[in-house]
Design a protein around this motif. Structure first.
Motif, PDB file in Angstrom:
ATOM      1  N   ASP A 147      29.307  16.222  16.962  1.00  0.00           N
ATOM      2  CA  ASP A 147      29.812  14.693  16.614  1.00  0.00           C
ATOM      3  C   ASP A 147      28.528  14.122  15.884  1.00  0.00           C
ATOM      4  O   ASP A 147      27.400  14.413  16.064  1.00  0.00           O
TER       5      ASP A 147
ATOM      6  N   ALA B 294      31.346  21.793  19.979  1.00  0.00           N
ATOM      7  CA  ALA B 294      31.831  20.503  19.794  1.00  0.00           C
ATOM      8  C   ALA B 294      30.431  19.489  19.110  1.00  0.00           C
ATOM      9  O   ALA B 294      29.476  19.455  19.695  1.00  0.00           O
TER      10      ALA B 294
ATOM     11  N   GLN C 159      43.745  21.040  15.682  1.00  0.00           N
ATOM     12  CA  GLN C 159      42.142  20.946  16.259  1.00  0.00           C
ATOM     13  C   GLN C 159      42.096  21.773  17.468  1.00  0.00           C
ATOM     14  O   GLN C 159      41.056  22.545  17.788  1.00  0.00           O
TER      15      GLN C 159
ATOM     16  N   THR D 161      36.478  19.036  10.628  1.00  0.00           N
ATOM     17  CA  THR D 161      37.691  18.226  10.905  1.00  0.00           C
ATOM     18  C   THR D 161      37.596  17.038   9.967  1.00  0.00           C
ATOM     19  O   THR D 161      38.592  16.427   9.789  1.00  0.00           O
TER      20      THR D 161
ATOM     21  N   ILE E 127      35.083  15.030  18.824  1.00  0.00           N
ATOM     22  CA  ILE E 127      35.143  16.260  19.152  1.00  0.00           C
ATOM     23  C   ILE E 127      35.008  16.336  20.649  1.00  0.00           C
ATOM     24  O   ILE E 127      35.783  16.902  21.384  1.00  0.00           O
TER      25      ILE E 127
ATOM     26  N   LEU F  37      33.534  22.918  16.018  1.00  0.00           N
ATOM     27  CA  LEU F  37      34.302  22.098  15.082  1.00  0.00           C
ATOM     28  C   LEU F  37      33.327  20.746  15.062  1.00  0.00           C
ATOM     29  O   LEU F  37      32.370  20.612  16.162  1.00  0.00           O
TER      30      LEU F  37
ATOM     31  N   ALA G 101      40.016  25.126  18.295  1.00  0.00           N
ATOM     32  CA  ALA G 101      38.921  25.165  19.305  1.00  0.00           C
ATOM     33  C   ALA G 101      39.265  26.193  20.430  1.00  0.00           C
ATOM     34  O   ALA G 101      38.053  26.899  20.939  1.00  0.00           O
TER      35      ALA G 101
END
Ligand code: CDP
Length: 202
Positions: A8, A6, A93, A33, A110, A105, A97
């Motif tokens: 971000d 993940a 999503q 995303t 996330i 992602l 994953a």
């Protein structure tokens, strides 16, 4: 084997570049995303209801050539604050994953909402000047006529809106590795991210 990374962070911090590189390095799938919100925002700008647009996104919507324009960026961050829009995009999503073969992602929520149990979480940042410089170069290279000041303003407004919203705000997960790429080259940032993932893979 399912393995989820993940990523971000705020706008134009390098999430996409690092996400693509990690996916290529480890042979995982990659989902940007932000494209889901951009495609939804773009359809809203063309007159559709945002929630309906999010519920009916097609692969072609995600391929549109103009998803990176400043207007679409702003529209994306507006529709991203609507809980029903986020809800409509959730299952896709989460399914991505869990895909066999590993997944990366990148986005804003996330590590906190979409994949709270991700195997590795990265929170990628860079200072405002650097992020504006990088995004301005990217847009100029793709033929957009936009000034650095306009880019900076777009990033500032979106970060503020993305951080302040009630639903899935931009914030690091408690167990995220923070990666400040301000002083790093792309290669250095990627190498740091690869090392973090390798440590986890063992
Ligand atoms: O590439 P950049 O970092 O500028 O933006 P992006 O990742 O393409 O995301 C565009 C907008 O979509 C963001 O400003 C957020 O408002 C929204 N977004 C979100 O809310 N949640 C995500 N997981 C990804 C994007």
């Amino acid at each position: 084997m399912a393995f989820t990374i993940a990523i971000d962070g705020p706008a134009a911090a390098g999430k996409g570049t690092i996400g693509r590189a990690l996916a290529a390095h480890f042979g995982f799938g990659h989902l940007d995303t932000g494209l889901l919100y951009r495609a939804t925002g773009r359809r809203m700008l063309s007159g559709l209801d945002a929630v309906e647009a999010a519920r009916n996104l097609t692969p072609e919507d995600l391929d549109a050539g103009d998803l990176r324009t400043p207007d679409v960026s702003q529209a994306a961050s507006h529709v991203a604050a609507i809980p029903e829009v986020r809800q409509a995009l959730l299952d896709f999503q989460r399914a991505f994953a869990r895909r066999a073969g590993g997944a990366v992602l990148d986005g804003r929520d996330i590590g906190t909402v979409i994949c709270p149990d991700a195997d590795v979480k990265l929170f990628v940042t860079a200072n405002d000047e650097e992020r504006a410089r990088r995004r301005h170069r990217e847009l100029s290279d793709s033929g957009e006529t936009v000034t650095r000041a306009e880019v900076m303003e777009d990033l500032r407004q979106r970060d503020e809106r993305d951080s302040a919203r009630a639903e899935a705000p931009l914030r690091p997960a408690e167990d995220a590795h923070k990666l400040d790429t301000s002083e790093m080259t792309i290669e250095e940032a990627i190498a740091s991210a690869v090392a973090i993932v390798e440590a986890k893979l063992g």
